[in-house]
Design an enzyme around this catalytic site. Structure first.
Site, PDB file in Angstrom:
ATOM      1  N   LYS A 190      43.089  -5.266 -35.932  1.00  0.00           N
ATOM      2  CA  LYS A 190      42.966  -3.985 -36.766  1.00  0.00           C
ATOM      3  C   LYS A 190      41.582  -3.954 -37.474  1.00  0.00           C
ATOM      4  CE  LYS A 190      47.576  -2.247 -36.919  1.00  0.00           C
ATOM      5  NZ  LYS A 190      48.742  -1.346 -37.519  1.00  0.00           N
ATOM      6  N   LYS A 247      47.867  -2.126 -25.846  1.00  0.00           N
ATOM      7  CA  LYS A 247      48.979  -1.572 -26.220  1.00  0.00           C
ATOM      8  C   LYS A 247      48.886  -0.193 -26.717  1.00  0.00           C
ATOM      9  CE  LYS A 247      50.309  -1.854 -30.991  1.00  0.00           C
ATOM     10  NZ  LYS A 247      51.244  -0.738 -31.279  1.00  0.00           N
ATOM     11  N   LYS A 307      49.957   4.145 -32.434  1.00  0.00           N
ATOM     12  CA  LYS A 307      49.617   5.306 -33.180  1.00  0.00           C
ATOM     13  C   LYS A 307      48.221   5.231 -33.732  1.00  0.00           C
ATOM     14  CE  LYS A 307      53.971   5.220 -35.452  1.00  0.00           C
ATOM     15  NZ  LYS A 307      53.922   3.778 -36.163  1.00  0.00           N
TER      16      LYS A 307
HETATM   17  P1  ATP Z   1      49.949   1.206 -35.681  1.00  0.00           P
HETATM   18  O1  ATP Z   1      48.909   1.532 -34.578  1.00  0.00           O
HETATM   19  O2  ATP Z   1      49.825   2.256 -36.837  1.00  0.00           O
HETATM   20  O3  ATP Z   1      50.216  -0.234 -36.028  1.00  0.00           O
HETATM   21  P2  ATP Z   1      52.276   1.322 -33.855  1.00  0.00           P
HETATM   22  O4  ATP Z   1      52.258   2.071 -32.961  1.00  0.00           O
HETATM   23  O5  ATP Z   1      51.932  -0.117 -33.555  1.00  0.00           O
HETATM   24  O6  ATP Z   1      51.352   2.099 -35.133  1.00  0.00           O
HETATM   25  P3  ATP Z   1      54.322   0.654 -35.560  1.00  0.00           P
HETATM   26  O7  ATP Z   1      54.880   1.533 -36.583  1.00  0.00           O
HETATM   27  O8  ATP Z   1      53.614  -0.325 -36.426  1.00  0.00           O
HETATM   28  O9  ATP Z   1      53.736   1.589 -34.596  1.00  0.00           O
HETATM   29  O10 ATP Z   1      55.516  -0.312 -34.945  1.00  0.00           O
HETATM   30  C1  ATP Z   1      56.834   0.262 -34.971  1.00  0.00           C
HETATM   31  C2  ATP Z   1      57.574  -0.367 -33.909  1.00  0.00           C
HETATM   32  O11 ATP Z   1      57.152  -0.260 -32.470  1.00  0.00           O
HETATM   33  C3  ATP Z   1      57.421  -2.037 -33.875  1.00  0.00           C
HETATM   34  O12 ATP Z   1      58.617  -2.715 -33.892  1.00  0.00           O
HETATM   35  C4  ATP Z   1      56.390  -2.418 -32.881  1.00  0.00           C
HETATM   36  O13 ATP Z   1      56.529  -3.841 -32.492  1.00  0.00           O
HETATM   37  C5  ATP Z   1      56.841  -1.208 -31.652  1.00  0.00           C
HETATM   38  N1  ATP Z   1      55.645  -1.064 -30.820  1.00  0.00           N
HETATM   39  C6  ATP Z   1      54.504  -0.222 -31.319  1.00  0.00           C
HETATM   40  N2  ATP Z   1      53.587  -0.037 -30.275  1.00  0.00           N
HETATM   41  C7  ATP Z   1      54.288  -0.480 -29.200  1.00  0.00           C
HETATM   42  C8  ATP Z   1      54.029  -0.528 -27.684  1.00  0.00           C
HETATM   43  N3  ATP Z   1      52.915  -0.127 -27.194  1.00  0.00           N
HETATM   44  N4  ATP Z   1      55.155  -1.165 -26.935  1.00  0.00           N
HETATM   45  C9  ATP Z   1      56.231  -1.622 -27.331  1.00  0.00           C
HETATM   46  N5  ATP Z   1      56.663  -1.594 -28.693  1.00  0.00           N
HETATM   47  C10 ATP Z   1      55.764  -1.241 -29.670  1.00  0.00           C
HETATM   48 MG    MG Z   2      51.731  -1.494 -35.254  1.00  0.00          MG
END
Ligand code: ATP
Ligand code: MG
Length: 332
Positions: free
Chosen positions: A112, A195, A198
């Protein structure tokens, strides 16, 4: 019943398909057999800078989406992290048990801060895994349904629980990760080695569940595929096709090998068309339900208020025991 806890950050207007398949879908499935606590983790969402009005909006949208996905406030405890002050209180205590070197080894912090550099990062982003450990340990959690990217943070939570227990006496349950291998990591459509995220996926790389379904269909159709023509599951040589097969398999509940057989002799275009169709079928009612829930903010507030109250009861009990073990003078 075993306890589960998990959280999601209100860092975007919409959850993406990775959030749903990697995490939220399991949350829904675990409501009945478990005593489940699910949380919109707004304290985590301020670690990288944020806009206050948007944070408030996104927190409510997150809660609405969790309900739209199938969480039932009668069968689980749904709340907003900042409503339960014990999260930050326990985070401080656990921070005093965490080694600086140990925290420095968290790879998500490295990911990050890759773009802006460590100098520009906040201390909050650095210590976020400690807050996450507090989130989990407060509820005496048995299982934590998350995506693969959270495995290392889960390991830290376990280490901190064990360390506290061995230094001060058995206080915390040691949580187990619940990570489903097949859907633990959904990849970016334009960069299928990264991955879906968001905060870091490009708009064309992500399927936002609240987007116009037509947009999502278009994004699937323009997903990067791989050289060759054959549809096979091969994460190394065919990451794009493998990602699409994973999504199709998860949403249709047909095993990947069965899909691969069914696509023998067919092309990438056929696969993409079918993935686009099932995604549209999934997101259309999800979006409608979310928008309907957002029309009634009062009910949403009530659900969150009840959730916070239930969460506070459990959290306060754990914190009281922690403070006692640590030798704090009990407030009279
Ligand atoms: P950010 O980029 O802000 O960290 P994020 O997309 O990683 O957002 P989070 O809110 O951090 O979302 O994660 C919420 C849940 O979704 C966590 O359990 C995380 O492991 C899962 N998750 C996030 N991205 C993925 C992905 N690409 N595939 C599977 N699980 C995911
Ligand atoms: Mg995340």
């Amino acid at each position: 019943r075993p306890r589960v806890f998990s959280g999601i950050q209100p860092t975007a207007d919409s959850f993406h398909l990775g959030n749903y398949l990697g995490a939220v879908r399991q949350w829904v499935g675990m409501q009945d057999e478990h005593d489940a606590f699910y949380c919109v983790v707004d304290l985590h969402a301020i670690t990288m800078g944020h806009d206050p009005a948007r944070l408030r909006e996104r927190s409510l949208r997150s809660a609405a989406q969790l309900l739209a996905a199938g969480l039932d406030p009668e069968r689980c405890t749904l709340f907003v992290q900042s409503h339960v002050a014990e999260h930050t209180q326990l985070a401080w205590i656990l921070g005093c048990l965490t080694g600086f070197g140990e925290a420095s080894r968290m790879t998500q912090f490295k990911d990050k801060t890759q773009k802006q550099g460590v100098e520009g990062a906040t201390v909050g982003l650095f210590t976020y895994p400690v807050l996450m450990a507090a989130d989990i340990l407060l509820y005496q959690t048995d299982a934590v349904p998350v995506g693969e990217d959270q495995r290392q943070h889960l390991e830290l939570s376990r280490d901190l629980a064990q360390r506290f227990n061995s230094r001060y006496g058995r206080t915390f349950r040691v949580p187990e990760p619940f990570i489903l291998a097949d859907t633990a990591k959904i990849y970016d459509l334009q960069d299928p080695t990264a991955k879906m995220s968001k905060s870091s996926s490009s708009p064309t790389g992500i399927i936002d569940l609240l987007d116009d379904p037509k947009t999502s269909a278009k994004r699937i159709r323009s997903a990067v595929t791989d050289s060759g023509r054959e549809i096979t599951f091969d994460r190394v040589n065919k990451p794009g096709v493998s990602n699409l097969l994973t999504i199709l398999s998860a949403l249709t509940e047909r095993p990947v090998p069965e899909l691969v057989d069914a696509y023998a002799g067919k092309g990438y275009g056929d696969l993409k068309r079918d993935v686009a169709d099932v995604v549209v079928e999934f997101v259309t009612p999800y979006r409608e339900r979310t928008l309907a829930l957002l029309e009634d903010p009062e009910s949403l507030d009530n659900i969150l208020a009840r959730g916070a109250e239930r969460a506070r009861t459990v959290a306060a009990e754990t914190l009281r025991e922690v403070e006692d073990r640590l030798g704090f003078v009990v407030a009279k």
